[in-house]
Enzyme design. Structure first.
Site, PDB file in Angstrom:
ATOM      1  N   CYS A   8      -2.985  11.610  24.694  1.00 47.72           N
ATOM      2  CA  CYS A   8      -4.380  12.016  24.780  1.00 47.72           C
ATOM      3  C   CYS A   8      -5.199  11.002  23.992  1.00 47.72           C
ATOM      4  CB  CYS A   8      -4.604  13.449  24.312  1.00 47.72           C
ATOM      5  SG  CYS A   8      -4.290  13.745  22.578  1.00 47.72           S
ATOM      6  N   CYS A  82      -5.376  15.210  28.414  1.00 50.00           N
ATOM      7  CA  CYS A  82      -6.816  15.116  28.135  1.00 50.00           C
ATOM      8  C   CYS A  82      -7.595  16.102  28.998  1.00 50.00           C
ATOM      9  CB  CYS A  82      -7.317  13.707  28.439  1.00 50.00           C
ATOM     10  SG  CYS A  82      -6.444  12.422  27.550  1.00 50.00           S
ATOM     11  N   CYS A  89      -8.191   9.388  29.920  1.00 55.87           N
ATOM     12  CA  CYS A  89      -6.847   9.412  29.359  1.00 55.87           C
ATOM     13  C   CYS A  89      -6.196   8.046  29.504  1.00 55.87           C
ATOM     14  CB  CYS A  89      -5.992  10.449  30.068  1.00 55.87           C
ATOM     15  SG  CYS A  89      -6.108  12.062  29.320  1.00 55.87           S
TER      16      CYS A  89
END
Length: 143
Positions: A8, A82, A89
């Site tokens: 992330c 994400c 991402c």
């Protein structure tokens, strides 16, 4: 054998939870780690929420995805966690099994301490269920 990298933006919340749940529930030969584009600081609400599940991540550090890439890690899957609506991402070159699981970012939550904790618990529980489902069927496409 599954070798999973959860990625992330800051490696401070969602990817940390996914890594912890995967390593909690996966068999002894499977493993996961996590990293972010711009490693940040571990989210204290996430630490508390995971402790409620009996998982201590308070000693975890955030890691950079590019550092892991440079080390030449062999991975079976890279899973971006994400929020697709608001975040970019990272991409991890050379891995054919890339998945994207969109979860809200706990660092964006607002309200009282308890309101934020409630929102984090929802994300935590959704990540836990998604990780368990993935472990049971890693070939299935998700979200």
């Amino acid at each position: 054998m599954l070798k999973v990298l959860f990625v992330c933006v800051h490696n401070s919340a969602r990817s940390q939870m996914a890594e912890a749940f995967f390593n909690q529930y996966a068999t002894g030969i499977d493993s996961a780690e996590s990293a972010g584009i711009k490693p940040g600081t571990l989210n204290s609400y996430v630490v508390r929420a995971m402790a409620e599940k009996g998982i201590d991540i308070s000693g975890n550090t955030t890691k950079g995805v590019f550092d892991l890439y440079k080390e030449g890690r062999t991975l079976s899957h890279v899973i971006a966690v994400c929020d697709e609506a608001t975040q970019q991402c990272p991409i991890f070159p050379g891995v054919s099994n890339m998945l994207s699981w969109s979860f809200p970012d706990p660092s964006s939550f607002s309200g009282s301490d308890e309101e934020i904790m409630e929102q984090v618990r929802v994300v935590r529980d959704t990540i836990e269920a998604t990780v368990k489902e993935f472990i049971n069927n890693p070939k299935a496409e998700k979200k």
